[in-house]
Motif scaffolding. Structure first.
Motif, PDB file in Angstrom:
ATOM      1  N   LEU A 113       0.797  -1.231   0.000  1.00 33.40           N
ATOM      2  CA  LEU A 113       0.000   0.000   0.000  1.00 33.40           C
ATOM      3  C   LEU A 113       0.831   1.284   0.000  1.00 33.40           C
ATOM      4  O   LEU A 113       0.282   2.357   0.249  1.00 33.40           O
ATOM      5  N   ILE A 114       2.122   1.191  -0.282  1.00 31.69           N
ATOM      6  CA  ILE A 114       2.878   2.418  -0.528  1.00 31.69           C
ATOM      7  C   ILE A 114       2.443   2.931  -1.899  1.00 31.69           C
ATOM      8  O   ILE A 114       2.502   2.198  -2.885  1.00 31.69           O
ATOM      9  N   PRO A 115       1.995   4.175  -1.973  1.00 29.56           N
ATOM     10  CA  PRO A 115       1.496   4.677  -3.258  1.00 29.56           C
ATOM     11  C   PRO A 115       2.622   4.899  -4.250  1.00 29.56           C
ATOM     12  O   PRO A 115       3.794   5.000  -3.886  1.00 29.56           O
ATOM     13  N   GLY A 116       2.249   4.987  -5.532  1.00 26.71           N
ATOM     14  CA  GLY A 116       3.223   5.291  -6.562  1.00 26.71           C
ATOM     15  C   GLY A 116       3.526   4.111  -7.458  1.00 26.71           C
ATOM     16  O   GLY A 116       2.870   3.067  -7.400  1.00 26.71           O
ATOM     17  N   THR A 117       4.536   4.282  -8.282  1.00 23.77           N
ATOM     18  CA  THR A 117       4.892   3.282  -9.279  1.00 23.77           C
ATOM     19  C   THR A 117       6.226   2.628  -8.953  1.00 23.77           C
ATOM     20  O   THR A 117       6.987   3.104  -8.100  1.00 23.77           O
ATOM     21  N   VAL A 118       6.509   1.546  -9.665  1.00 18.96           N
ATOM     22  CA  VAL A 118       7.765   0.819  -9.476  1.00 18.96           C
ATOM     23  C   VAL A 118       8.962   1.713  -9.788  1.00 18.96           C
ATOM     24  O   VAL A 118       9.980   1.687  -9.086  1.00 18.96           O
ATOM     25  N   VAL A 123      14.044   5.784  -6.413  1.00 19.22           N
ATOM     26  CA  VAL A 123      14.439   7.176  -6.208  1.00 19.22           C
ATOM     27  C   VAL A 123      14.467   7.492  -4.718  1.00 19.22           C
ATOM     28  O   VAL A 123      15.442   8.024  -4.183  1.00 19.22           O
ATOM     29  N   GLN A 124      13.388   7.134  -4.031  1.00 15.80           N
ATOM     30  CA  GLN A 124      13.280   7.387  -2.599  1.00 15.80           C
ATOM     31  C   GLN A 124      13.832   6.244  -1.758  1.00 15.80           C
ATOM     32  O   GLN A 124      13.916   6.395  -0.541  1.00 15.80           O
ATOM     33  N   ASN A 125      14.169   5.123  -2.403  1.00 15.48           N
ATOM     34  CA  ASN A 125      14.459   3.911  -1.644  1.00 15.48           C
ATOM     35  C   ASN A 125      13.338   3.713  -0.618  1.00 15.48           C
ATOM     36  O   ASN A 125      13.560   3.749   0.597  1.00 15.48           O
ATOM     37  N   ILE A 126      12.133   3.515  -1.139  1.00 19.77           N
ATOM     38  CA  ILE A 126      10.953   3.433  -0.279  1.00 19.77           C
ATOM     39  C   ILE A 126      11.142   2.360   0.798  1.00 19.77           C
ATOM     40  O   ILE A 126      11.847   1.369   0.599  1.00 19.77           O
ATOM     41  N   GLY A 127      10.512   2.584   1.934  1.00 15.76           N
ATOM     42  CA  GLY A 127      10.641   1.631   3.026  1.00 15.76           C
ATOM     43  C   GLY A 127       9.491   1.744   4.002  1.00 15.76           C
ATOM     44  O   GLY A 127       8.819   2.778   4.088  1.00 15.76           O
ATOM     45  N   ALA A 128       9.262   0.654   4.740  1.00 11.53           N
ATOM     46  CA  ALA A 128       8.229   0.634   5.768  1.00 11.53           C
ATOM     47  C   ALA A 128       8.395  -0.620   6.611  1.00 11.53           C
ATOM     48  O   ALA A 128       8.793  -1.676   6.100  1.00 11.53           O
ATOM     49  N   TYR A 129       8.126  -0.497   7.888  1.00 11.13           N
ATOM     50  CA  TYR A 129       8.105  -1.637   8.806  1.00 11.13           C
ATOM     51  C   TYR A 129       9.364  -2.496   8.720  1.00 11.13           C
ATOM     52  O   TYR A 129       9.309  -3.721   8.672  1.00 11.13           O
ATOM     53  N   CYS A 158      23.604   2.338  -7.204  1.00 12.57           N
ATOM     54  CA  CYS A 158      22.463   3.202  -6.877  1.00 12.57           C
ATOM     55  C   CYS A 158      22.693   4.019  -5.606  1.00 12.57           C
ATOM     56  O   CYS A 158      21.972   4.980  -5.358  1.00 12.57           O
ATOM     57  N   ARG A 159      23.665   3.605  -4.798  1.00 15.90           N
ATOM     58  CA  ARG A 159      24.001   4.303  -3.551  1.00 15.90           C
ATOM     59  C   ARG A 159      22.750   4.552  -2.698  1.00 15.90           C
ATOM     60  O   ARG A 159      22.441   5.670  -2.279  1.00 15.90           O
ATOM     61  N   PHE A 160      22.043   3.485  -2.413  1.00 20.37           N
ATOM     62  CA  PHE A 160      20.838   3.589  -1.604  1.00 20.37           C
ATOM     63  C   PHE A 160      21.176   4.009  -0.174  1.00 20.37           C
ATOM     64  O   PHE A 160      22.129   3.520   0.429  1.00 20.37           O
ATOM     65  N   GLY A 161      20.360   4.926   0.348  1.00 21.59           N
ATOM     66  CA  GLY A 161      20.445   5.334   1.739  1.00 21.59           C
ATOM     67  C   GLY A 161      19.037   5.488   2.279  1.00 21.59           C
ATOM     68  O   GLY A 161      18.061   5.100   1.618  1.00 21.59           O
ATOM     69  N   TYR A 162      18.904   6.057   3.453  1.00 20.09           N
ATOM     70  CA  TYR A 162      17.581   6.240   4.030  1.00 20.09           C
ATOM     71  C   TYR A 162      16.812   7.268   3.206  1.00 20.09           C
ATOM     72  O   TYR A 162      17.154   8.442   3.198  1.00 20.09           O
ATOM     73  N   ARG A 163      15.796   6.808   2.494  1.00 20.91           N
ATOM     74  CA  ARG A 163      14.970   7.614   1.584  1.00 20.91           C
ATOM     75  C   ARG A 163      15.859   8.376   0.600  1.00 20.91           C
ATOM     76  O   ARG A 163      15.598   9.537   0.273  1.00 20.91           O
ATOM     77  N   ASP A 164      16.877   7.701   0.107  1.00 20.45           N
ATOM     78  CA  ASP A 164      17.854   8.384  -0.716  1.00 20.45           C
ATOM     79  C   ASP A 164      18.467   7.425  -1.727  1.00 20.45           C
ATOM     80  O   ASP A 164      18.493   6.201  -1.520  1.00 20.45           O
ATOM     81  N   SER A 165      18.962   7.989  -2.821  1.00 16.80           N
ATOM     82  CA  SER A 165      19.648   7.202  -3.845  1.00 16.80           C
ATOM     83  C   SER A 165      20.372   8.156  -4.781  1.00 16.80           C
ATOM     84  O   SER A 165      20.201   9.387  -4.702  1.00 16.80           O
ATOM     85  N   ILE A 166      21.140   7.611  -5.685  1.00 13.62           N
ATOM     86  CA  ILE A 166      21.851   8.422  -6.674  1.00 13.62           C
ATOM     87  C   ILE A 166      20.873   9.156  -7.598  1.00 13.62           C
ATOM     88  O   ILE A 166      21.211  10.180  -8.189  1.00 13.62           O
ATOM     89  N   LYS A 168      18.446  10.889  -6.743  1.00 11.15           N
ATOM     90  CA  LYS A 168      18.100  12.185  -6.166  1.00 11.15           C
ATOM     91  C   LYS A 168      19.278  13.148  -6.223  1.00 11.15           C
ATOM     92  O   LYS A 168      19.167  14.293  -5.771  1.00 11.15           O
ATOM     93  N   HIS A 169      20.386  12.685  -6.782  1.00  8.60           N
ATOM     94  CA  HIS A 169      21.604  13.492  -6.811  1.00  8.60           C
ATOM     95  C   HIS A 169      22.170  13.537  -8.233  1.00  8.60           C
ATOM     96  O   HIS A 169      21.590  14.164  -9.096  1.00  8.60           O
ATOM     97  N   GLU A 170      23.291  12.845  -8.486  1.00  9.93           N
ATOM     98  CA  GLU A 170      23.943  12.932  -9.794  1.00  9.93           C
ATOM     99  C   GLU A 170      23.030  12.536 -10.949  1.00  9.93           C
ATOM    100  O   GLU A 170      23.133  13.093 -12.046  1.00  9.93           O
ATOM    101  N   TYR A 171      22.147  11.560 -10.742  1.00  9.92           N
ATOM    102  CA  TYR A 171      21.312  11.068 -11.836  1.00  9.92           C
ATOM    103  C   TYR A 171      19.929  11.702 -11.877  1.00  9.92           C
ATOM    104  O   TYR A 171      19.082  11.285 -12.662  1.00  9.92           O
ATOM    105  N   GLN A 172      19.706  12.714 -11.059  1.00 10.86           N
ATOM    106  CA  GLN A 172      18.366  13.291 -10.965  1.00 10.86           C
ATOM    107  C   GLN A 172      17.877  13.825 -12.303  1.00 10.86           C
ATOM    108  O   GLN A 172      16.724  13.623 -12.685  1.00 10.86           O
ATOM    109  N   ASP A 173      18.746  14.526 -13.028  1.00 13.46           N
ATOM    110  CA  ASP A 173      18.342  15.136 -14.290  1.00 13.46           C
ATOM    111  C   ASP A 173      18.754  14.331 -15.512  1.00 13.46           C
ATOM    112  O   ASP A 173      18.268  14.584 -16.614  1.00 13.46           O
ATOM    113  N   SER A 174      19.645  13.374 -15.327  1.00 14.45           N
ATOM    114  CA  SER A 174      20.218  12.682 -16.485  1.00 14.45           C
ATOM    115  C   SER A 174      19.619  11.315 -16.768  1.00 14.45           C
ATOM    116  O   SER A 174      19.797  10.775 -17.863  1.00 14.45           O
TER     117      SER A 174
END
Length: 345
Positions: A113-118, A123-129, A158-166, A168-174
């Motif tokens: 039930l996390i909204p959004g698409t695959v 991008v957010q490294n979605i997470g729950a529970y 991908c450099r995943f972190g807490y609600r973070d990934s590449i 959201k940074h270097e690859y955000q626009d590219s």
């Protein structure tokens, strides 16, 4: 591919803000991306990719190209000790979780039930529970706007972190995510250390976890179709363990969770709730009555009302607890992503 100019984004963001895009493109195959890349009228514009629009706050109109990712499809391979799923970015996230559960491919049920698409999930490294996408992601395929080709990016890259990934940074626009690869182990172990899942015992079924997560989220989180919202508005803050222990002495019921060495994760919703902010309103924007972590559009709220409310919540929590909340929701301005302080300046 569908292309429209000066298009309303009201139907494409769950906060129900009526911003407009200079161009709106709905793509359903990689060839559409190739065509956009080859046309200088579009390729030179700022870009924003939307899946479900469930994690974005438009602070203004967007003077660029908004791409609605509608890529579909999934393949599955039996890789011996695990299942390998290759899922197109436009597939709905919850439908993937539900389908995997029905097929006996376990691991994603905590993320129900996390909204959004695959495509939005990495991008957010979605997470729950207690589970994050990074636990099961093995690669991300993405269209590179510089080269005009799809490239495969490993999970490590991908450099995943807490609600973070590449992304959201270097690859955000590219880079535009076209598909995600998942590794789901056949020797599945339940993750039940968080919240209501702890009451299920040590070895609950994946179905029991899925049902509990769905019931909990439906009870606590408003339906965006009824009440505009973007889910959890703020990240759970990660603070020094020393500060967490000091706060725990003052507030014994403060929820604390282990994080990186020397750090502790706190519950943002609890902090906001303790400030008495449930139901607090600025204009038509409000802190949700049942879940303090969710900011809602009561109907007709402006972007500035939601922004002012977010700032008030952040500042109130900082004044009481000395903890600064960061917004999880992405703020989008005229030319691209911005931050709360930039909008307020």
């Amino acid at each position: 591919m569908k292309l429209n100019t000066h298009a309303s984004l009201l139907a494409f963001n769950t906060l129900a803000l009526d911003a407009h895009a200079l161009w709106l493109a709905e793509i359903d195959c990689v060839a559409d991306l190739t065509a956009l890349h080859a046309d200088s009228q579009y390729s030179a514009l700022p870009r924003l990719v939307l899946g479900g629009g469930s994690n974005v706050l438009f602070t203004s109109d967007f003077l660029g190209l908004v791409i609605l990712n509608r890529l579909k499809g999934m393949t599955v391979q039996d890789a011996g000790d695990h299942w390998l799923l290759h899922v197109a970015a436009g597939e709905e996230w919850h439908q993937l979780v539900h389908h995997a559960l029905q097929q006996g491919w376990h691991g994603l049920e905590n993320l129900a039930l996390i909204p959004g698409t695959v495509g939005a999930a990495p991008v957010q490294n979605i997470g729950a529970y207690g589970v994050e996408l990074a636990n099961f992601c093995c690669y991300v395929d993405a269209f590179n706007w510089h080269s005009g080709a799809v490239e495969r990016i490993t999970a490590a890259q991908c450099r995943f972190g807490y609600r973070d990934s590449i992304f959201k940074h270097e690859y955000q626009d590219s880079h535009l995510i076209t598909a995600v690869g998942f590794t789901l182990p056949k020797a599945w172990q339940p993750v039940v250390g968080y919240g209501p899942l702890a009451a299920l015992g040590e070895q609950p079924s994946a179905q029991a976890i899925f049902d509990t997560v769905c019931a909990t989220r439906m009870a606590k989180l408003p339906d965006p179709a009824v009440l505009g919202n973007a889910g959890s508005f703020f990240k759970n803050p990660v603070v020094s363990t020393q500060l967490a222990e000091q706060l725990k002495q003052r507030y014994p019921t403060l929820p604390c969770y282990p994080a990186a060495q020397g750090s502790t994760k706190l519950a943002a919703g609890w902090l906001i709730d303790q400030c008495g902010l449930k139901g607090f309103t600025i204009g038509r924007a409000a802190v949700h009555q049942q879940q303090a972590l969710v900011l809602v559009n009561l109907g007709g709220a402006s972007a500035m009302e939601l922004i002012a409310l977010a700032a008030h919540v952040r500042d109130t929590v900082e004044q009481r607890f000395g903890v600064v909340l960061e917004h999880e929701v992405r703020f989008m301005g005229l030319h691209g992503e911005t931050q709360l302080d930039e909008v307020l300046a």
